[in-house]
Write a protein that holds these residues in place. Structure first.
Motif, PDB file in Angstrom:
ATOM      1  N   LEU A 137     -16.427  16.230  13.199  1.00  0.00           N
ATOM      2  CA  LEU A 137     -15.644  17.136  12.131  1.00  0.00           C
ATOM      3  C   LEU A 137     -14.069  16.586  12.915  1.00  0.00           C
ATOM      4  N   SER A 138     -13.762  16.559  14.032  1.00  0.00           N
ATOM      5  CA  SER A 138     -12.467  16.265  14.340  1.00  0.00           C
ATOM      6  C   SER A 138     -12.125  14.706  14.006  1.00  0.00           C
ATOM      7  N   LYS A 139     -13.183  13.873  13.796  1.00  0.00           N
ATOM      8  CA  LYS A 139     -12.920  12.523  13.127  1.00  0.00           C
ATOM      9  C   LYS A 139     -12.685  12.541  11.963  1.00  0.00           C
ATOM     10  N   TYR A 140     -13.306  13.225  11.069  1.00  0.00           N
ATOM     11  CA  TYR A 140     -13.241  13.520   9.651  1.00  0.00           C
ATOM     12  C   TYR A 140     -11.873  13.804   9.529  1.00  0.00           C
ATOM     13  N   VAL A 141     -11.503  14.872  10.108  1.00  0.00           N
ATOM     14  CA  VAL A 141     -10.152  15.691   9.632  1.00  0.00           C
ATOM     15  C   VAL A 141      -9.090  14.482  10.088  1.00  0.00           C
ATOM     16  N   LYS A 142      -8.971  13.898  11.222  1.00  0.00           N
ATOM     17  CA  LYS A 142      -8.029  13.046  11.552  1.00  0.00           C
ATOM     18  C   LYS A 142      -7.855  11.903  10.669  1.00  0.00           C
ATOM     19  N   GLU A 143      -9.236  11.208  10.337  1.00  0.00           N
ATOM     20  CA  GLU A 143      -9.433  10.186   9.220  1.00  0.00           C
ATOM     21  C   GLU A 143      -8.998  10.488   7.765  1.00  0.00           C
ATOM     22  N   ASN A 144      -8.491  11.912   7.716  1.00  0.00           N
ATOM     23  CA  ASN A 144      -8.363  12.203   6.131  1.00  0.00           C
ATOM     24  C   ASN A 144      -6.709  12.685   6.198  1.00  0.00           C
ATOM     25  N   ILE A 145      -6.182  12.507   7.310  1.00  0.00           N
ATOM     26  CA  ILE A 145      -4.610  12.757   7.310  1.00  0.00           C
ATOM     27  C   ILE A 145      -4.033  11.628   6.495  1.00  0.00           C
ATOM     28  N   VAL A 146      -3.049  11.995   5.571  1.00  0.00           N
ATOM     29  CA  VAL A 146      -2.711  10.857   4.503  1.00  0.00           C
ATOM     30  C   VAL A 146      -1.230  10.855   4.398  1.00  0.00           C
ATOM     31  N   LEU A 147      -0.752   9.414   4.766  1.00  0.00           N
ATOM     32  CA  LEU A 147       0.848   9.078   4.585  1.00  0.00           C
ATOM     33  C   LEU A 147       0.742   8.494   3.120  1.00  0.00           C
ATOM     34  N   ASN A 148       1.866   9.029   2.525  1.00  0.00           N
ATOM     35  CA  ASN A 148       2.210   8.711   1.138  1.00  0.00           C
ATOM     36  C   ASN A 148       3.559   7.855   1.184  1.00  0.00           C
ATOM     37  N   ILE A 149       3.050   6.478   0.905  1.00  0.00           N
ATOM     38  CA  ILE A 149       4.352   5.495   0.859  1.00  0.00           C
ATOM     39  C   ILE A 149       4.874   5.391  -0.277  1.00  0.00           C
ATOM     40  N   ILE A 150       5.989   5.887  -0.845  1.00  0.00           N
ATOM     41  CA  ILE A 150       6.429   5.865  -2.072  1.00  0.00           C
ATOM     42  C   ILE A 150       7.217   4.619  -2.441  1.00  0.00           C
ATOM     43  N   VAL A 151       6.969   4.083  -3.420  1.00  0.00           N
ATOM     44  CA  VAL A 151       7.375   2.655  -3.745  1.00  0.00           C
ATOM     45  C   VAL A 151       8.476   2.887  -4.602  1.00  0.00           C
ATOM     46  N   ASN A 152       9.447   1.953  -4.797  1.00  0.00           N
ATOM     47  CA  ASN A 152      10.442   1.984  -5.593  1.00  0.00           C
ATOM     48  C   ASN A 152      10.008   1.669  -6.957  1.00  0.00           C
ATOM     49  N   ASP A 153      10.797   2.355  -7.768  1.00  0.00           N
ATOM     50  CA  ASP A 153      10.215   2.193  -9.383  1.00  0.00           C
ATOM     51  C   ASP A 153      10.420   0.821 -10.021  1.00  0.00           C
ATOM     52  N   ASN A 154      11.337   0.039  -9.362  1.00  0.00           N
ATOM     53  CA  ASN A 154      11.472  -1.274  -9.995  1.00  0.00           C
ATOM     54  C   ASN A 154      10.610  -2.310  -9.580  1.00  0.00           C
ATOM     55  N   VAL A 155       9.712  -2.208  -8.698  1.00  0.00           N
ATOM     56  CA  VAL A 155       8.550  -2.853  -7.957  1.00  0.00           C
ATOM     57  C   VAL A 155       7.477  -2.900  -9.188  1.00  0.00           C
ATOM     58  N   ASN A 156       7.288  -4.184  -9.408  1.00  0.00           N
ATOM     59  CA  ASN A 156       5.968  -4.200 -10.405  1.00  0.00           C
ATOM     60  C   ASN A 156       4.697  -4.157  -9.509  1.00  0.00           C
ATOM     61  N   GLU A 157       3.725  -3.798 -10.421  1.00  0.00           N
ATOM     62  CA  GLU A 157       2.456  -3.343 -10.071  1.00  0.00           C
ATOM     63  C   GLU A 157       1.876  -4.513  -8.813  1.00  0.00           C
ATOM     64  N   GLY A 158       1.784  -5.754  -9.567  1.00  0.00           N
ATOM     65  CA  GLY A 158       1.494  -6.781  -8.563  1.00  0.00           C
ATOM     66  C   GLY A 158       1.862  -7.024  -7.211  1.00  0.00           C
ATOM     67  N   ASN A 159       3.354  -6.710  -7.097  1.00  0.00           N
ATOM     68  CA  ASN A 159       3.823  -6.467  -5.703  1.00  0.00           C
ATOM     69  C   ASN A 159       3.482  -5.379  -4.950  1.00  0.00           C
ATOM     70  N   VAL A 160       3.216  -4.317  -5.627  1.00  0.00           N
ATOM     71  CA  VAL A 160       2.723  -3.062  -4.994  1.00  0.00           C
ATOM     72  C   VAL A 160       1.187  -3.461  -4.371  1.00  0.00           C
ATOM     73  N   LEU A 161       0.414  -4.041  -5.388  1.00  0.00           N
ATOM     74  CA  LEU A 161      -1.162  -4.355  -4.682  1.00  0.00           C
ATOM     75  C   LEU A 161      -0.989  -5.388  -3.634  1.00  0.00           C
ATOM     76  N   ALA A 162       0.085  -6.437  -3.741  1.00  0.00           N
ATOM     77  CA  ALA A 162       0.226  -7.262  -2.491  1.00  0.00           C
ATOM     78  C   ALA A 162       0.456  -6.480  -1.289  1.00  0.00           C
ATOM     79  N   MET A 163       1.295  -5.545  -1.522  1.00  0.00           N
ATOM     80  CA  MET A 163       2.053  -4.560  -0.250  1.00  0.00           C
ATOM     81  C   MET A 163       0.846  -3.937   0.296  1.00  0.00           C
ATOM     82  N   GLN A 164      -0.199  -3.425  -0.600  1.00  0.00           N
ATOM     83  CA  GLN A 164      -1.246  -2.664  -0.263  1.00  0.00           C
ATOM     84  C   GLN A 164      -2.242  -3.568   0.569  1.00  0.00           C
ATOM     85  N   LYS A 165      -2.267  -4.631   0.263  1.00  0.00           N
ATOM     86  CA  LYS A 165      -3.416  -5.511   1.114  1.00  0.00           C
ATOM     87  C   LYS A 165      -2.632  -5.872   2.381  1.00  0.00           C
ATOM     88  N   ASP A 166      -1.407  -6.069   2.483  1.00  0.00           N
ATOM     89  CA  ASP A 166      -0.904  -6.225   3.828  1.00  0.00           C
ATOM     90  C   ASP A 166      -0.937  -5.054   4.858  1.00  0.00           C
TER      91      ASP A 166
END
Length: 292
Positions: free
Chosen positions: A44-73
């Motif tokens: 349960l401890s592992k499950y809770v810790k691994e479900n803590i989320v960090l929201n990385i908000i991306v600038n509006d002018n970044v196209n989806e391809g660059n966002v997906l590339a950043m996601q892979k990085d």
């Protein structure tokens, strides 16, 4: 008449052995249940810790391809367990479901920004590691901001640590109680055989010859008690998961198998050693002391 007299001690001996096995099984059941609680608490401890989320908000002018590339990085980072890309449209859909109304239609446009939800590995779900990750991720010009609940993470880690210490304390106390109860149960069972042990010794039987069958039965009773405890543990697991279906994500049969093996070893070792010392005590005892 003689048959009745011969049968009575046998029945008495059998009832003593049956009560010994039941006592061992019940004590090992409690020990096993605590072991299952420990395993579930860890998972349960592992499950809770691994479900803590960090929201990385991306600038509006970044196209989806660059966002997906950043996601892979980001996914290549050793801290990261998994990521999830949330497009503007998906973010709007999720918020619409939460609010119960279409705010985009009301506003006339979608003000939400795309984001990447980042889930860290268990060992990195702490404030220091998260701050290190944020410092690295924030260097990208595509990142507008990174949001996470610092107070929640501190509270989760603090509570998990406290619960772990409490459960560990209970484990140690219960283990001591388990050893004491099984030892006392076996000593009482051997106590009923003290005259037989001394009689065998008086007619010339060696200590090892006398001790061997008692050790065999002691180990056998420990094993039998452990197997009964394991069957009850499996039944308890199945019943708990039927009552609380969400518990299935905590199930780990490898860890449960380890607990079952520990229960068997405890039953055999505690019962074996207790039998050995109890028999040895009466082998060393003087005949007159047996009447006390």
């Amino acid at each position: 008449m003689s048959t009745h007299e011969e049968g009575s001690p046998r029945k008495k001996t059998k009832s003593v052995y049956v009560s010994t096995v039941i006592s061992i099984a019940l004590v090992l059941l409690m020990t096993g249940l605590l072991g299952l609680i420990l395993v579930h608490a860890k998972n349960l401890s592992k499950y809770v810790k691994e479900n803590i989320v960090l929201n990385i908000i991306v600038n509006d002018n970044v196209n989806e391809g660059n966002v997906l590339a950043m996601q892979k990085d980001i996914e290549k980072d050793p801290y990261v367990l998994r990521t999830e890309y949330i497009s503007k449209e998906l973010a709007a859909k999720n918020l619409k479901e939460d609010l119960g109304e279409d705010f985009v239609e009301y506003l006339g446009h979608n003000p939400l920004l795309p984001s990447i939800d980042v889930y860290l590995k268990e060992q990195y779900a702490n404030t220091d590691s998260i701050e290190n990750f944020i410092q690295k991720a924030a260097k990208s010009s595509r990142v507008k901001e990174i949001i996470y609940q610092e107070s929640l993470i501190d509270m989760v880690n603090k509570n998990i640590r406290i619960i772990g210490i409490v459960i560990l304390g209970f484990t140690i106390v219960l283990l001591i109680i388990a050893v004491a109860l099984i030892n006392n149960t076996i000593r009482l069972a051997i106590y009923s055989q003290r005259f037989l042990i001394k009689s065998m010794q008086l007619i010339g039987a060696t200590k090892n010859f006398i001790r061997k069958p008692y050790l065999f039965y002691g180990i056998f009773h420990g094993l039998l008690g452990a197997l009964i405890a394991i069957l009850l543990l499996i039944f308890t697991l199945q019943f708990a998961q039927q009552q609380i279906p969400d518990l299935i994500f905590l199930r780990n049969w490898y860890e449960f198998g380890a607990i079952f093996i520990i229960v068997v070893l405890l039953g055999i070792l505690i019962s074996g050693f207790s039998t050995y010392f109890a028999v040895t005590k009466y082998l060393k005892a003087k005949s007159h002391s047996l009447y006390r």
